[in-house]
Design a protein around this motif. Structure first.
Motif, PDB file in Angstrom:
ATOM      1  N   GLU A 110       0.825  -1.198   0.000  1.00 37.83           N
ATOM      2  CA  GLU A 110       0.000   0.000   0.000  1.00 37.83           C
ATOM      3  C   GLU A 110       0.866   1.258   0.000  1.00 37.83           C
ATOM      4  O   GLU A 110       1.739   1.414   0.841  1.00 37.83           O
ATOM      5  CB  GLU A 110      -0.906  -0.017   1.231  1.00 37.83           C
ATOM      6  N   GLY A 111       0.615   2.108  -0.955  1.00 37.30           N
ATOM      7  CA  GLY A 111       1.329   3.383  -1.007  1.00 37.30           C
ATOM      8  C   GLY A 111       2.569   3.385  -1.893  1.00 37.30           C
ATOM      9  O   GLY A 111       3.097   4.436  -2.200  1.00 37.30           O
ATOM     10  N   LYS A 112       3.033   2.197  -2.320  1.00 34.73           N
ATOM     11  CA  LYS A 112       4.267   2.161  -3.129  1.00 34.73           C
ATOM     12  C   LYS A 112       4.111   2.947  -4.435  1.00 34.73           C
ATOM     13  O   LYS A 112       5.012   3.689  -4.836  1.00 34.73           O
ATOM     14  CB  LYS A 112       4.683   0.713  -3.436  1.00 34.73           C
ATOM     15  N   GLY A 113       2.967   2.787  -5.084  1.00 26.23           N
ATOM     16  CA  GLY A 113       2.760   3.468  -6.363  1.00 26.23           C
ATOM     17  C   GLY A 113       2.800   4.988  -6.207  1.00 26.23           C
ATOM     18  O   GLY A 113       3.370   5.698  -7.042  1.00 26.23           O
ATOM     19  N   VAL A 114       2.201   5.465  -5.118  1.00 25.59           N
ATOM     20  CA  VAL A 114       2.173   6.910  -4.860  1.00 25.59           C
ATOM     21  C   VAL A 114       3.598   7.423  -4.627  1.00 25.59           C
ATOM     22  O   VAL A 114       4.008   8.456  -5.165  1.00 25.59           O
ATOM     23  CB  VAL A 114       1.269   7.206  -3.638  1.00 25.59           C
ATOM     24  N   LEU A 115       4.354   6.674  -3.841  1.00 26.16           N
ATOM     25  CA  LEU A 115       5.744   7.068  -3.560  1.00 26.16           C
ATOM     26  C   LEU A 115       6.580   7.045  -4.830  1.00 26.16           C
ATOM     27  O   LEU A 115       7.338   7.985  -5.111  1.00 26.16           O
ATOM     28  CB  LEU A 115       6.347   6.119  -2.515  1.00 26.16           C
ATOM     29  N   ASN A 116       6.467   5.988  -5.616  1.00 21.77           N
ATOM     30  CA  ASN A 116       7.298   5.901  -6.822  1.00 21.77           C
ATOM     31  C   ASN A 116       6.914   6.945  -7.865  1.00 21.77           C
ATOM     32  O   ASN A 116       7.786   7.446  -8.584  1.00 21.77           O
ATOM     33  CB  ASN A 116       7.238   4.490  -7.421  1.00 21.77           C
ATOM     34  N   ASP A 131      15.701   0.206  -0.473  1.00 18.15           N
ATOM     35  CA  ASP A 131      15.275  -0.061  -1.856  1.00 18.15           C
ATOM     36  C   ASP A 131      14.535  -1.395  -1.915  1.00 18.15           C
ATOM     37  O   ASP A 131      14.262  -2.003  -0.886  1.00 18.15           O
ATOM     38  CB  ASP A 131      16.524  -0.102  -2.751  1.00 18.15           C
ATOM     39  N   LYS A 132      14.280  -1.866  -3.127  1.00 12.96           N
ATOM     40  CA  LYS A 132      13.450  -3.070  -3.295  1.00 12.96           C
ATOM     41  C   LYS A 132      14.074  -4.341  -2.730  1.00 12.96           C
ATOM     42  O   LYS A 132      13.369  -5.338  -2.546  1.00 12.96           O
ATOM     43  CB  LYS A 132      13.077  -3.262  -4.772  1.00 12.96           C
ATOM     44  N   ASP A 133      15.367  -4.330  -2.406  1.00  8.97           N
ATOM     45  CA  ASP A 133      15.953  -5.492  -1.725  1.00  8.97           C
ATOM     46  C   ASP A 133      15.242  -5.766  -0.399  1.00  8.97           C
ATOM     47  O   ASP A 133      15.233  -6.907   0.067  1.00  8.97           O
ATOM     48  CB  ASP A 133      17.460  -5.280  -1.485  1.00  8.97           C
ATOM     49  N   VAL A 134      14.651  -4.731   0.204  1.00  8.12           N
ATOM     50  CA  VAL A 134      13.889  -4.916   1.452  1.00  8.12           C
ATOM     51  C   VAL A 134      12.746  -5.908   1.209  1.00  8.12           C
ATOM     52  O   VAL A 134      12.466  -6.775   2.045  1.00  8.12           O
ATOM     53  CB  VAL A 134      13.341  -3.553   1.954  1.00  8.12           C
ATOM     54  N   THR A 180       9.453   5.620   2.064  1.00  8.72           N
ATOM     55  CA  THR A 180       9.033   6.860   2.720  1.00  8.72           C
ATOM     56  C   THR A 180      10.248   7.587   3.284  1.00  8.72           C
ATOM     57  O   THR A 180      10.349   8.816   3.199  1.00  8.72           O
ATOM     58  CB  THR A 180       8.022   6.548   3.847  1.00  8.72           C
ATOM     59  N   GLU A 181      11.191   6.832   3.833  1.00  5.67           N
ATOM     60  CA  GLU A 181      12.418   7.428   4.367  1.00  5.67           C
ATOM     61  C   GLU A 181      13.199   8.145   3.250  1.00  5.67           C
ATOM     62  O   GLU A 181      13.673   9.261   3.416  1.00  5.67           O
ATOM     63  CB  GLU A 181      13.273   6.317   5.009  1.00  5.67           C
ATOM     64  N   VAL A 182      13.279   7.504   2.071  1.00  6.85           N
ATOM     65  CA  VAL A 182      13.957   8.129   0.930  1.00  6.85           C
ATOM     66  C   VAL A 182      13.226   9.420   0.543  1.00  6.85           C
ATOM     67  O   VAL A 182      13.848  10.476   0.358  1.00  6.85           O
ATOM     68  CB  VAL A 182      14.009   7.155  -0.273  1.00  6.85           C
ATOM     69  N   ALA A 183      11.905   9.337   0.467  1.00  8.04           N
ATOM     70  CA  ALA A 183      11.103  10.508   0.063  1.00  8.04           C
ATOM     71  C   ALA A 183      11.259  11.650   1.062  1.00  8.04           C
ATOM     72  O   ALA A 183      11.386  12.816   0.675  1.00  8.04           O
ATOM     73  CB  ALA A 183       9.630  10.106  -0.069  1.00  8.04           C
ATOM     74  N   LYS A 184      11.280  11.321   2.348  1.00  7.59           N
ATOM     75  CA  LYS A 184      11.440  12.358   3.379  1.00  7.59           C
ATOM     76  C   LYS A 184      12.796  13.036   3.262  1.00  7.59           C
ATOM     77  O   LYS A 184      12.895  14.251   3.309  1.00  7.59           O
ATOM     78  CB  LYS A 184      11.344  11.733   4.773  1.00  7.59           C
ATOM     79  N   ARG A 185      13.836  12.226   3.121  1.00  6.51           N
ATOM     80  CA  ARG A 185      15.177  12.818   3.062  1.00  6.51           C
ATOM     81  C   ARG A 185      15.331  13.737   1.854  1.00  6.51           C
ATOM     82  O   ARG A 185      16.034  14.731   1.906  1.00  6.51           O
ATOM     83  CB  ARG A 185      16.234  11.717   2.994  1.00  6.51           C
ATOM     84  N   LEU A 186      14.668  13.365   0.762  1.00  7.35           N
ATOM     85  CA  LEU A 186      14.795  14.176  -0.459  1.00  7.35           C
ATOM     86  C   LEU A 186      13.850  15.374  -0.447  1.00  7.35           C
ATOM     87  O   LEU A 186      13.832  16.159  -1.386  1.00  7.35           O
ATOM     88  CB  LEU A 186      14.526  13.305  -1.688  1.00  7.35           C
ATOM     89  N   GLY A 187      13.032  15.468   0.608  1.00  6.15           N
ATOM     90  CA  GLY A 187      12.115  16.601   0.704  1.00  6.15           C
ATOM     91  C   GLY A 187      10.879  16.447  -0.158  1.00  6.15           C
ATOM     92  O   GLY A 187      10.134  17.398  -0.389  1.00  6.15           O
ATOM     93  N   VAL A 188      10.646  15.226  -0.614  1.00  6.88           N
ATOM     94  CA  VAL A 188       9.449  14.949  -1.407  1.00  6.88           C
ATOM     95  C   VAL A 188       8.265  14.762  -0.455  1.00  6.88           C
ATOM     96  O   VAL A 188       7.114  14.832  -0.832  1.00  6.88           O
ATOM     97  CB  VAL A 188       9.685  13.683  -2.279  1.00  6.88           C
ATOM     98  N   ARG A 210       4.129   7.650   8.221  1.00 11.83           N
ATOM     99  CA  ARG A 210       3.193   7.010   7.314  1.00 11.83           C
ATOM    100  C   ARG A 210       1.998   6.486   8.110  1.00 11.83           C
ATOM    101  O   ARG A 210       2.136   5.992   9.209  1.00 11.83           O
ATOM    102  CB  ARG A 210       3.885   5.854   6.608  1.00 11.83           C
ATOM    103  N   THR A 211       0.818   6.617   7.551  1.00  7.26           N
ATOM    104  CA  THR A 211      -0.363   6.078   8.221  1.00  7.26           C
ATOM    105  C   THR A 211      -0.932   4.987   7.344  1.00  7.26           C
ATOM    106  O   THR A 211      -0.503   4.804   6.210  1.00  7.26           O
ATOM    107  CB  THR A 211      -1.435   7.170   8.377  1.00  7.26           C
ATOM    108  N   HIS A 212      -1.906   4.304   7.879  1.00  8.49           N
ATOM    109  CA  HIS A 212      -2.464   3.214   7.081  1.00  8.49           C
ATOM    110  C   HIS A 212      -3.281   3.706   5.895  1.00  8.49           C
ATOM    111  O   HIS A 212      -3.611   2.954   5.011  1.00  8.49           O
ATOM    112  CB  HIS A 212      -3.233   2.240   7.966  1.00  8.49           C
ATOM    113  N   SER A 213      -3.598   4.983   5.907  1.00  3.93           N
ATOM    114  CA  SER A 213      -4.302   5.502   4.726  1.00  3.93           C
ATOM    115  C   SER A 213      -3.306   5.818   3.619  1.00  3.93           C
ATOM    116  O   SER A 213      -3.667   6.344   2.579  1.00  3.93           O
ATOM    117  CB  SER A 213      -5.103   6.738   5.089  1.00  3.93           C
ATOM    118  N   GLY A 214      -2.027   5.491   3.854  1.00  3.49           N
ATOM    119  CA  GLY A 214      -1.027   5.677   2.801  1.00  3.49           C
ATOM    120  C   GLY A 214      -0.178   6.895   3.081  1.00  3.49           C
ATOM    121  O   GLY A 214      -0.473   7.682   3.965  1.00  3.49           O
ATOM    122  N   PRO A 215       0.889   7.050   2.320  1.00  4.57           N
ATOM    123  CA  PRO A 215       1.808   8.150   2.571  1.00  4.57           C
ATOM    124  C   PRO A 215       1.181   9.498   2.224  1.00  4.57           C
ATOM    125  O   PRO A 215       0.437   9.602   1.264  1.00  4.57           O
ATOM    126  CB  PRO A 215       2.971   7.839   1.652  1.00  4.57           C
TER     127      PRO A 215
END
Ligand code: TMP
Ligand code: ASP
Length: 254
Positions: free
Chosen positions: A44-50, A214-217, A230-238, A245-250
């Motif tokens: 859940e939420g991967k598509g939004v993040l990518n 990354d996807k190795d996780v 989400t950690e990558v997105a936060k660090r990059l300021g995205v 993150r909540t269960h309703s997605g990022p």
């Protein structure tokens, strides 16, 4: 709303007909696959993040003059892209040994390579995307020798840009994969970065702790994939640093 015509459905994305000639809409799914889709899950939420991360990388590349297919993000899961003729190759750039390079050549994971190493893989699921040489690429007409030179130049520019961007937020860009497409402008043609750039197609290690982001996780069951992205997105300021993150997605900025 009229149903859009689907052009192609892949493992993690769907392409729809775009609103203007020579455009497509790229939709990011929550599906994750690994090992030739023998391992599958919905995250859940991967598509939004990518969608947001690929926008961030591609628009940055556009801004420094590295051409990509990205035009603009449309909504949480969709972006408008230029239609291209895909070169049937995965172009991998490696800065540190990991994954199949370590396995194939016995180079310890994490060892810095003397220079970026570029590899071509032929995109064919039935053949498991085999590593190919430049000889194969030219002999079988997947791309010309000039295209190979252009793809290498493009891949190295992407590598420099992404490596610097990640270094600035404490992440090592170990390796990544891009796909490249051809566009035509009258008699003129050129190669541009296409598909996506996201943690699905990179290896990203925290410089301090070595944590994999990354996807190795997902491939190796190392934890929560959406948390890592989400950690990558936060660090990059995205995504705002304070938000969890909540269960309703990022929740993403803007
Ligand atoms: P590899 O070590 O498994 O060959 O992967 C090298 C890089 O390419 C790594 O960042 C993951 C990425 N990659 C993809 O994006 N798609 C693929 O199908 C494979 C095999 C690798
Ligand atoms: N080849 C991709 C990966 O492992 C996805 C898949 O094989 O389904 O990254």
């Amino acid at each position: 709303m009229a149903r859009r015509r689907m052009i192609y459905e892949g493992k993690a994305k769907i392409l729809y007909e775009g609103p203007e000639p020579d455009t497509l809409i790229q939709y990011f799914k929550d599906d994750a696959t690994a090992f030739d889709a023998t391992k599958k899950a919905t995250i859940e939420g991967k598509g939004v993040l990518n969608n947001r991360l690929s926008e961030h990388f591609m628009s940055g590349l556009n801004a420094i003059g590295v051409p990509t297919h990205f035009i603009r993000r449309i909504n949480m899961r969709e972006q408008l892209i230029r239609m291209v003729e895909m070169i049937p190759l995965e172009v991998v750039v490696r800065n540190y040994a990991a994954g199949s390079l370590s396995k194939r050549l016995g180079i310890p994971e994490g060892q810095q390579l003397p220079r970026p190493v570029i590899e071509f893989y032929y995109k064919d699921d039935a053949l498991h995307d085999p590593l190919v040489t430049e000889e194969h690429v030219v002999a079988f007409n997947w791309a010309s020798q000039q295209d190979i030179d252009d793809m290498i130049a493009l891949a190295l520019r992407v590598n420099d840009f992404l490596s610097g961007m990640f270094l600035g937020v404490g992440i090592r860009l170990v390796d990544f994969k891009i796909e490249i497409g051809r566009i035509y402008d009258g008699d003129f043609q050129r190669l541009i970065v296409a598909d996506e750039i996201s943690p699905d197609s990179c290896r990203l290690w925290d410089i301090e702790t070595g944590r994999k982001l990354d996807k190795d996780v997902f491939r190796h069951d190392l934890g929560d994939l959406a948390d890592a992205y989400t950690e990558v997105a936060k660090r990059l300021g995205v995504m705002p640093k304070s938000q969890s993150r909540t269960h309703s997605g990022p929740k993403l900025v803007n």
